[in-house]
Write a protein that holds these residues in place. Structure first.
Motif, PDB file in Angstrom:
ATOM      1  N   HIS A   1       0.825  -1.211   0.000  1.00  0.00           N
ATOM      2  CA  HIS A   1       0.000   0.000   0.000  1.00  0.00           C
ATOM      3  C   HIS A   1       0.861   1.262   0.000  1.00  0.00           C
ATOM      4  CE1 HIS A   1      -4.155  -1.589   0.284  1.00  0.00           C
ATOM      5  NE2 HIS A   1      -3.438  -2.681   0.450  1.00  0.00           N
ATOM      6  N   ALA A   2       1.976   1.236   0.696  1.00  0.00           N
ATOM      7  CA  ALA A   2       2.874   2.396   0.698  1.00  0.00           C
ATOM      8  C   ALA A   2       3.443   2.637  -0.703  1.00  0.00           C
ATOM      9  CB  ALA A   2       4.010   2.186   1.704  1.00  0.00           C
ATOM     10  N   LEU A   3       3.849   1.575  -1.376  1.00  0.00           N
ATOM     11  CA  LEU A   3       4.408   1.727  -2.721  1.00  0.00           C
ATOM     12  C   LEU A   3       3.352   2.176  -3.725  1.00  0.00           C
ATOM     13  CD1 LEU A   3       6.696  -1.447  -2.881  1.00  0.00           C
ATOM     14  CD2 LEU A   3       7.458   0.936  -2.732  1.00  0.00           C
ATOM     15  N   SER A   4       2.154   1.618  -3.638  1.00  0.00           N
ATOM     16  CA  SER A   4       1.119   1.960  -4.623  1.00  0.00           C
ATOM     17  C   SER A   4       0.491   3.326  -4.359  1.00  0.00           C
ATOM     18  CB  SER A   4       0.039   0.883  -4.667  1.00  0.00           C
ATOM     19  OG  SER A   4      -0.630   0.785  -3.429  1.00  0.00           O
ATOM     20  N   GLU A   5       0.521   3.771  -3.122  1.00  0.00           N
ATOM     21  CA  GLU A   5      -0.068   5.072  -2.783  1.00  0.00           C
ATOM     22  C   GLU A   5       0.993   6.153  -2.645  1.00  0.00           C
ATOM     23  OE1 GLU A   5      -2.114   4.089   0.826  1.00  0.00           O
ATOM     24  OE2 GLU A   5      -3.516   2.752  -0.202  1.00  0.00           O
ATOM     25  N   GLY A   6       2.246   5.750  -2.752  1.00  0.00           N
ATOM     26  CA  GLY A   6       3.364   6.676  -2.577  1.00  0.00           C
ATOM     27  C   GLY A   6       3.579   7.547  -3.797  1.00  0.00           C
ATOM     28  N   PRO A   7       4.775   8.099  -3.881  1.00  0.00           N
ATOM     29  CA  PRO A   7       5.073   9.003  -5.003  1.00  0.00           C
ATOM     30  C   PRO A   7       4.893   8.335  -6.364  1.00  0.00           C
ATOM     31  CG  PRO A   7       6.828   9.046  -3.353  1.00  0.00           C
ATOM     32  CD  PRO A   7       5.907   7.928  -2.982  1.00  0.00           C
ATOM     33  N   ARG A   8       4.145   8.942  -7.230  1.00  0.00           N
ATOM     34  CA  ARG A   8       3.922   8.448  -8.590  1.00  0.00           C
ATOM     35  C   ARG A   8       5.272   8.314  -9.301  1.00  0.00           C
ATOM     36  NH1 ARG A   8      -0.114   5.927 -10.192  1.00  0.00           N
ATOM     37  NH2 ARG A   8      -1.669   6.977 -11.395  1.00  0.00           N
ATOM     38  N   ARG A   9       6.189   9.166  -8.933  1.00  0.00           N
ATOM     39  CA  ARG A   9       7.536   9.169  -9.500  1.00  0.00           C
ATOM     40  C   ARG A   9       8.188   7.793  -9.341  1.00  0.00           C
ATOM     41  NH1 ARG A   9      12.742   9.961  -7.308  1.00  0.00           N
ATOM     42  NH2 ARG A   9      14.129  11.220  -8.608  1.00  0.00           N
ATOM     43  N   ASP A  10       8.059   7.192  -8.156  1.00  0.00           N
ATOM     44  CA  ASP A  10       8.674   5.892  -7.914  1.00  0.00           C
ATOM     45  C   ASP A  10       8.065   4.817  -8.806  1.00  0.00           C
ATOM     46  OD1 ASP A  10      10.232   7.128  -6.005  1.00  0.00           O
ATOM     47  OD2 ASP A  10       9.349   6.084  -4.298  1.00  0.00           O
ATOM     48  N   LEU A  11       6.764   4.863  -8.994  1.00  0.00           N
ATOM     49  CA  LEU A  11       6.092   3.901  -9.858  1.00  0.00           C
ATOM     50  C   LEU A  11       6.579   4.055 -11.295  1.00  0.00           C
ATOM     51  CD1 LEU A  11       3.840   1.720 -10.132  1.00  0.00           C
ATOM     52  CD2 LEU A  11       2.326   3.612 -10.724  1.00  0.00           C
ATOM     53  N   VAL A  12       6.654   5.272 -11.768  1.00  0.00           N
ATOM     54  CA  VAL A  12       7.095   5.521 -13.142  1.00  0.00           C
ATOM     55  C   VAL A  12       8.542   5.077 -13.318  1.00  0.00           C
ATOM     56  CG1 VAL A  12       7.595   7.343 -14.824  1.00  0.00           C
ATOM     57  CG2 VAL A  12       5.447   7.392 -13.538  1.00  0.00           C
ATOM     58  N   LEU A  13       9.397   5.406 -12.362  1.00  0.00           N
ATOM     59  CA  LEU A  13      10.803   5.006 -12.470  1.00  0.00           C
ATOM     60  C   LEU A  13      10.940   3.485 -12.474  1.00  0.00           C
ATOM     61  CD1 LEU A  13      12.499   7.655 -10.170  1.00  0.00           C
ATOM     62  CD2 LEU A  13      12.717   7.448 -12.666  1.00  0.00           C
ATOM     63  N   THR A  14      10.165   2.802 -11.654  1.00  0.00           N
ATOM     64  CA  THR A  14      10.204   1.344 -11.637  1.00  0.00           C
ATOM     65  C   THR A  14       9.826   0.792 -13.004  1.00  0.00           C
ATOM     66  OG1 THR A  14       9.649   1.272  -9.279  1.00  0.00           O
ATOM     67  CG2 THR A  14       9.224  -0.725 -10.556  1.00  0.00           C
ATOM     68  N   GLN A  15       8.766   1.286 -13.587  1.00  0.00           N
ATOM     69  CA  GLN A  15       8.318   0.784 -14.884  1.00  0.00           C
ATOM     70  C   GLN A  15       9.299   1.137 -15.995  1.00  0.00           C
ATOM     71  OE1 GLN A  15       5.991  -1.515 -14.840  1.00  0.00           O
ATOM     72  NE2 GLN A  15       6.030  -1.054 -12.669  1.00  0.00           N
ATOM     73  N   GLU A  16       9.899   2.309 -15.924  1.00  0.00           N
ATOM     74  CA  GLU A  16      10.909   2.698 -16.921  1.00  0.00           C
ATOM     75  C   GLU A  16      12.109   1.752 -16.852  1.00  0.00           C
ATOM     76  OE1 GLU A  16      11.200   5.013 -19.405  1.00  0.00           O
ATOM     77  OE2 GLU A  16       9.197   5.828 -19.116  1.00  0.00           O
ATOM     78  N   LEU A  17      12.539   1.419 -15.643  1.00  0.00           N
ATOM     79  CA  LEU A  17      13.659   0.493 -15.490  1.00  0.00           C
ATOM     80  C   LEU A  17      13.284  -0.887 -16.019  1.00  0.00           C
ATOM     81  CD1 LEU A  17      16.431  -0.428 -14.586  1.00  0.00           C
ATOM     82  CD2 LEU A  17      15.542  -0.598 -12.243  1.00  0.00           C
ATOM     83  N   TYR A  18      12.101  -1.377 -15.688  1.00  0.00           N
ATOM     84  CA  TYR A  18      11.672  -2.687 -16.170  1.00  0.00           C
ATOM     85  C   TYR A  18      11.584  -2.716 -17.695  1.00  0.00           C
ATOM     86  CZ  TYR A  18      10.458  -4.147 -11.413  1.00  0.00           C
ATOM     87  OH  TYR A  18      10.494  -4.484 -10.090  1.00  0.00           O
ATOM     88  N   THR A  19      11.095  -1.661 -18.292  1.00  0.00           N
ATOM     89  CA  THR A  19      10.999  -1.596 -19.751  1.00  0.00           C
ATOM     90  C   THR A  19      12.393  -1.628 -20.373  1.00  0.00           C
ATOM     91  OG1 THR A  19       8.921  -0.390 -19.630  1.00  0.00           O
ATOM     92  CG2 THR A  19      10.142  -0.227 -21.696  1.00  0.00           C
ATOM     93  N   LEU A  20      13.305  -0.875 -19.809  1.00  0.00           N
ATOM     94  CA  LEU A  20      14.681  -0.874 -20.298  1.00  0.00           C
ATOM     95  C   LEU A  20      15.311  -2.254 -20.123  1.00  0.00           C
ATOM     96  CD1 LEU A  20      16.658   1.138 -21.534  1.00  0.00           C
ATOM     97  CD2 LEU A  20      17.407   1.725 -19.231  1.00  0.00           C
ATOM     98  N   ALA A  21      15.057  -2.880 -18.982  1.00  0.00           N
ATOM     99  CA  ALA A  21      15.613  -4.205 -18.706  1.00  0.00           C
ATOM    100  C   ALA A  21      15.032  -5.258 -19.652  1.00  0.00           C
ATOM    101  CB  ALA A  21      15.342  -4.590 -17.256  1.00  0.00           C
ATOM    102  N   ALA A  22      13.797  -5.090 -20.061  1.00  0.00           N
ATOM    103  CA  ALA A  22      13.191  -6.044 -20.987  1.00  0.00           C
ATOM    104  C   ALA A  22      13.871  -5.988 -22.354  1.00  0.00           C
ATOM    105  CB  ALA A  22      11.690  -5.758 -21.135  1.00  0.00           C
ATOM    106  N   ARG A  23      14.449  -4.846 -22.667  1.00  0.00           N
ATOM    107  CA  ARG A  23      15.084  -4.663 -23.979  1.00  0.00           C
ATOM    108  C   ARG A  23      16.594  -4.867 -23.958  1.00  0.00           C
ATOM    109  NH1 ARG A  23      11.504   0.284 -24.370  1.00  0.00           N
ATOM    110  NH2 ARG A  23       9.784  -0.416 -25.666  1.00  0.00           N
ATOM    111  N   ARG A  24      17.219  -4.595 -22.814  1.00  0.00           N
ATOM    112  CA  ARG A  24      18.684  -4.556 -22.782  1.00  0.00           C
ATOM    113  C   ARG A  24      19.239  -5.379 -21.633  1.00  0.00           C
ATOM    114  NH1 ARG A  24      20.294   1.139 -23.783  1.00  0.00           N
ATOM    115  NH2 ARG A  24      22.392   0.308 -23.640  1.00  0.00           N
TER     116      ARG A  24
END
Length: 182
Positions: A94-117
């Motif tokens: 709940h802390a992660l999902s309700e926390g800073p939107r920035r953290d969620l976006v950064l997590t997804q950006e890293l995962y997307t990059l990791a899926a490619r590289r």
């Protein structure tokens, strides 16, 4: 603001500006010029501190992973029993999902990059190992692996759902994974 070698925080400002930029515009928008402008540093500072964009991104995402590890640790460190650990995991989701939107976006950006590289996949794998080690203080290795996936998935679903599920559903999911079946 200090300049040149008298500016001991320049490198940290560049990394912070990189993460802010990625959160605002995505990895695809990263350039030395944009980050230097955002960090308010001379363009030459970029190549002085980092060998290239990949070096900058790896270090910025490593800094971010360190931040998330601290969030995990803060939630899990005081749990003295399995029940407390279950509650800590529920709180963490709940802390992660309700926390800073920035953290969620950064997590997804890293995962997307990791899926490619692959080089970024190594970074995410190291992050997962660290998360699982923290979970393994309270649960066996297989359960920790399942919980880590649950944390990631439920965090994403709760953050993006227009009507996110409540704490009780999260608690029940954590309990199902962490309760041994005879």
């Amino acid at each position: 603001m200090a300049t040149g070698h008298a500016d001991p925080r320049r490198r940290e400002r560049i990394l912070a500006a990189t993460l802010d930029h990625i959160a605002d515009e995505g990895v695809a928008g990263v350039s030395h010029r944009k980050i230097a402008t955002r960090a308010a540093v001379p363009l030459g500072s970029m190549t002085y501190h980092f060998t290239g964009i990949d070096d900058l991104l790896r270090e910025a995402f490593t800094l971010f992973a360190d931040h998330i590890e601290v969030v995990f640790e803060r939630h899990l460190e005081d749990a003295d029993s399995q029940e407390q650990a279950r509650e800590a995991v529920t709180d963490l989701i709940h802390a992660l999902s309700e926390g800073p939107r920035r953290d969620l976006v950064l997590t997804q950006e890293l995962y997307t990059l990791a899926a490619r590289r692959p080089e970024y996949r190594e970074l995410t794998q190291a992050w997962m190992r660290r998360s699982r080690r923290l979970l393994e203080r309270h649960f066996d290795a297989d359960t920790s692996r399942q919980l880590d996936a649950l944390i990631e998935g439920m965090t994403l679903h709760r953050a993006l759902d227009g009507a996110p599920h409540g704490r009780e559903l999260t608690r029940r999911a954590v309990e199902r994974i962490t309760t041994a079946v005879a």
